[in-house]
Design a protein around this motif. Structure first.
Motif, PDB file in Angstrom:
ATOM      1  N   LYS A  45      22.093 -43.651 127.827  1.00 36.34           N
ATOM      2  CA  LYS A  45      21.890 -42.545 128.707  1.00 36.34           C
ATOM      3  C   LYS A  45      20.927 -41.606 128.413  1.00 36.34           C
ATOM      4  O   LYS A  45      20.176 -41.178 129.215  1.00 36.34           O
TER       5      LYS A  45
ATOM      6  N   ILE B  78      22.062 -38.899 133.334  1.00 36.80           N
ATOM      7  CA  ILE B  78      23.167 -38.287 133.430  1.00 36.80           C
ATOM      8  C   ILE B  78      23.751 -38.585 134.725  1.00 36.80           C
ATOM      9  O   ILE B  78      23.229 -38.729 135.718  1.00 36.80           O
ATOM     10  N   ASN B  79      24.904 -38.368 134.755  1.00 38.34           N
ATOM     11  CA  ASN B  79      25.818 -38.581 135.840  1.00 38.34           C
ATOM     12  C   ASN B  79      25.706 -39.893 136.763  1.00 38.34           C
ATOM     13  O   ASN B  79      26.264 -40.024 137.646  1.00 38.34           O
ATOM     14  N   ASN B  80      25.194 -40.889 135.952  1.00 40.70           N
ATOM     15  CA  ASN B  80      25.112 -42.328 136.545  1.00 40.70           C
ATOM     16  C   ASN B  80      26.209 -43.067 135.915  1.00 40.70           C
ATOM     17  O   ASN B  80      26.270 -43.116 134.657  1.00 40.70           O
ATOM     18  N   THR B  81      26.844 -43.589 136.885  1.00 35.19           N
ATOM     19  CA  THR B  81      28.057 -44.150 136.186  1.00 35.19           C
ATOM     20  C   THR B  81      27.813 -45.940 136.678  1.00 35.19           C
ATOM     21  O   THR B  81      27.944 -46.320 137.839  1.00 35.19           O
TER      22      THR B  81
ATOM     23  N   LYS C 108      30.812 -51.639 137.067  1.00 32.63           N
ATOM     24  CA  LYS C 108      31.334 -52.331 136.265  1.00 32.63           C
ATOM     25  C   LYS C 108      31.169 -53.699 136.972  1.00 32.63           C
ATOM     26  O   LYS C 108      31.705 -54.234 138.079  1.00 32.63           O
TER      27      LYS C 108
ATOM     28  N   THR D 274      28.047 -30.377 133.920  1.00 33.03           N
ATOM     29  CA  THR D 274      27.217 -31.359 133.579  1.00 33.03           C
ATOM     30  C   THR D 274      27.700 -32.322 132.628  1.00 33.03           C
ATOM     31  O   THR D 274      27.812 -33.562 132.492  1.00 33.03           O
TER      32      THR D 274
ATOM     33  N   GLY E 142      30.074 -34.545 133.944  1.00 32.99           N
ATOM     34  CA  GLY E 142      29.353 -35.758 134.701  1.00 32.99           C
ATOM     35  C   GLY E 142      28.686 -36.649 133.946  1.00 32.99           C
ATOM     36  O   GLY E 142      28.629 -37.918 134.168  1.00 32.99           O
ATOM     37  N   THR E 143      28.531 -36.401 132.606  1.00 33.46           N
ATOM     38  CA  THR E 143      28.011 -37.187 131.560  1.00 33.46           C
ATOM     39  C   THR E 143      28.773 -38.221 131.211  1.00 33.46           C
ATOM     40  O   THR E 143      28.501 -39.494 131.003  1.00 33.46           O
TER      41      THR E 143
ATOM     42  N   ASP F  46      31.797 -40.949 131.065  1.00 34.46           N
ATOM     43  CA  ASP F  46      32.065 -41.851 131.685  1.00 34.46           C
ATOM     44  C   ASP F  46      33.518 -42.248 131.545  1.00 34.46           C
ATOM     45  O   ASP F  46      33.944 -43.113 131.260  1.00 34.46           O
TER      46      ASP F  46
ATOM     47  N   ASN G  15      35.600 -39.285 136.353  1.00 34.25           N
ATOM     48  CA  ASN G  15      34.721 -39.816 137.430  1.00 34.25           C
ATOM     49  C   ASN G  15      35.479 -39.452 138.826  1.00 34.25           C
ATOM     50  O   ASN G  15      34.723 -39.428 140.082  1.00 34.25           O
TER      51      ASN G  15
ATOM     52  N   LYS H  94      34.075 -35.962 139.764  1.00 36.61           N
ATOM     53  CA  LYS H  94      32.565 -35.813 139.857  1.00 36.61           C
ATOM     54  C   LYS H  94      32.134 -35.709 141.179  1.00 36.61           C
ATOM     55  O   LYS H  94      31.054 -34.699 141.464  1.00 36.61           O
TER      56      LYS H  94
ATOM     57  N   THR I 137      27.031 -30.022 140.937  1.00 38.06           N
ATOM     58  CA  THR I 137      26.173 -30.464 139.658  1.00 38.06           C
ATOM     59  C   THR I 137      25.824 -32.180 139.799  1.00 38.06           C
ATOM     60  O   THR I 137      24.567 -32.510 139.657  1.00 38.06           O
ATOM     61  N   THR I 138      26.783 -32.622 140.341  1.00 37.54           N
ATOM     62  CA  THR I 138      26.544 -34.187 140.747  1.00 37.54           C
ATOM     63  C   THR I 138      25.499 -34.240 141.615  1.00 37.54           C
ATOM     64  O   THR I 138      24.706 -35.145 141.714  1.00 37.54           O
TER      65      THR I 138
END
Lengths: 229, 279
Positions: free
Chosen positions: A182, A188-191, A194, B212, B215-216, B218, B223, B226, B231-232
């Motif tokens: 990442k 960032i902020n990307n999930t 799954k 942030t 948000g970083t 996981d 989640n 978020k 910021t998301t």
């Protein structure tokens, strides 16, 4: 008259039965062997897991015995192998050993399945070729090479079947899973979604749709060179 | 009102700290451009090596669009700090300096003063984004040339054709401006509550940093939180480089950002109008 027909059918049956894998391959090569070079337009369709890329258009160039290049503007993902390499492989029957693996019907055509194993040093370890008994064209090829793994090529023929030049070529390639840390992707902020964990490699497909073939024209060698080389 | 905005803009222009942002952007952009000029292709080849094993990748040259995108996503983390540096003390700075009393003796309403300050801060933010766009995108196009853009995600890759990048960059800059406007509005809110000029800047940055970080990671509990963090939605500009364009998601995020700006500004206006200024 009826008896004569039976005799003809019987003889043609015997002839089909009698054809060795090498003879079938030679016939297939003879059709393509008439093509010394070609130019054509090509439309490329991509279906690659984890890569989003639009369809593209370009020009395809071929020069015997084994030069092939697609020229286009922009980024494209292309199969690593020259799809016409298999003809260079079956050109000389002393350079390979062939084994018949029965037959299979693809579309409306019955195909002979022949495995070709090159003699001596070659990048190709084995090629399995499905050759149509009517068209003498390779309808399907599974090429296993040292550098590029297994690539499956499915061909569809039209006007240029007599030269074994396909209208459509569909490549199925084993892909490695695309994963970048990442932090390196600054994503960032990307999930990530799954997905079920599978040990199998994802498969990507690339489809070439050829149009406006021009056969046996002068193709300059510079076309096949890498840009800037 | 126009006169008030001019005065507030002049106040911003007169502060040396207002130029830190422009200097910082220049330094960061030039540094990244030099680094990518030297090693950009090797960096890209390293990132896509797993795909290189399966395909012959044509035309994957490093270009201005890629450099512009990389700079944009790197700088977006720092930009709120540069904006908060100026907008954070717009009200509290006047309170701390004691100039607020003379300002409020003028025959203009308190709301108009807040609006003028907000619009001046927005103009500053716009100029900062424009500066970033000129240096990071147009400058990179000039030095690295035009070409297809590779948008790198942690689990996928999007190829955007060169001809398709202009509107996407413009839209991305537009949404980045809207995102920074949330920072302006938040720092204004904190500035109205504070009598110290540094505190709102630090608190604004702390909030953004905290959000942030959340948000970083996981982690399931993060989640769930978020979607409620502004910021998301601030990084929604990246979605303009997706295909197909996630229009619903972009519209939702833009809406959420506007709601945040409206809420922060409304509370600022209500509080500042009622604020008892005695010092």
């Amino acid at each position: 008259m009826k008896n004569a027909l039976y005799v003809i059918l019987l003889l043609s049956g015997i002839h089909l039965q009698a054809q060795t894998p090498n003879q079938t391959l030679h016939k297939a090569y003879q059709q393509f062997g008439k093509v010394k070079s070609f130019k054509s337009e090509v439309k490329i369709y991509f279906d690659l897991p984890s890569v989003s890329i639009e369809d593209m258009s370009g020009k395809a160039f071929y020069k015997a015995p084994s030069k092939f290049r697609i020229r286009l503007k922009g980024i494209a993902f292309l199969p690593k192998d020259n799809p016409f390499n298999v003809f260079a492989l079956i050109k000389d029957s002393t350079q390979y050993a062939s084994v018949g693996n029965g037959s299979e019907t693809i579309g409306a055509e019955t195909c002979k399945i022949i495995s070709v194993i090159p003699n001596g040093d070659s990048d190709i370890i084995m090629a399995k070729i499905w050759i149509g008994t009517t068209s003498n064209c390779p309808l399907k090829m599974q090429i296993t090479s040292r550098t590029n793994g297994v690539v499956l090529i499915e061909n569809t023929y039209g006007r240029f079947a007599k030269n074994s030049l396909p209208d459509k070529m569909r490549f199925t390639v084993d892909m490695n899973k695309f994963k970048v840390p990442k932090a390196m992707a600054v994503d960032i902020n990307n999930t990530p979604k799954k997905t079920a964990t599978s040990t199998e490699k994802p498969k990507g497909t690339i489809e070439f749709v050829f149009a406006n073939y021009t056969l046996n024209v002068v193709v300059d060698d510079s076309v096949f060179k890498e840009d800037g080389k | 009102m126009l006169e008030l905005i001019k005065i507030e803009s002049y106040k911003i222009a007169a502060k040396p700290r207002s130029y830190i942002g422009f200097a910082a952007i220049f330094a960061i952009v030039v540094l990244i451009q030099i680094a990518l000029f030297a090693d950009g292709q090797a960096y890209l080849d390293f990132l896509i090596q797993s795909l290189n094993q399966s395909f012959q990748i044509e035309g994957m040259g490093f270009n201005g669009n890629m450099v512009g995108f990389i700079i944009l996503q790197t700088l977006i983390i720092q930009m709120p700090l540069l904006v908060a540096l100026v907008s954070g003390d717009a009200i509290s700075g006047e309170i701390q300096g004691g100039t607020i009393r003379s300002l409020l003796t003028k025959p203009v309403s308190r709301s108009r003063i807040v609006w003028a300050k907000f619009i001046a801060a927005e103009l500053y933010t716009f100029l900062l984004i424009l500066w970033l766009g000129i240096l990071a995108w147009l400058g990179s196009l000039l030095f690295f040339g035009n070409g297809d853009l590779v948008v790198l995600k942690s689990d996928s890759l999007v190829i955007v054709r060169a001809a398709d990048t202009v509107w996407r960059f413009l839209a991305a800059f537009g949404v980045a401006f809207l995102s920074l406007s949330v920072v302006v509005a938040l720092s204004f809110l904190l500035s109205a509550f504070s009598e110290n000029s540094i505190a709102p800047i630090i608190i604004t940055m702390s909030i953004i940093l905290l959000f942030t970080i959340i948000g970083t990671f996981d982690i399931p509990i993060f989640n769930a939180v978020k979607p409620f963090l502004f910021t998301t939605h601030m990084i929604i500009w990246r979605n303009f480089f997706d295909r197909p364009l996630p229009l619903t998601q972009i519209a939702a995020s833009v809406g959420i950002l506007i709601v945040h700006i409206t809420a922060f500004l409304s509370v600022t206006l209500i509080y500042f109008n009622r604020k008892d200024i005695t010092q």
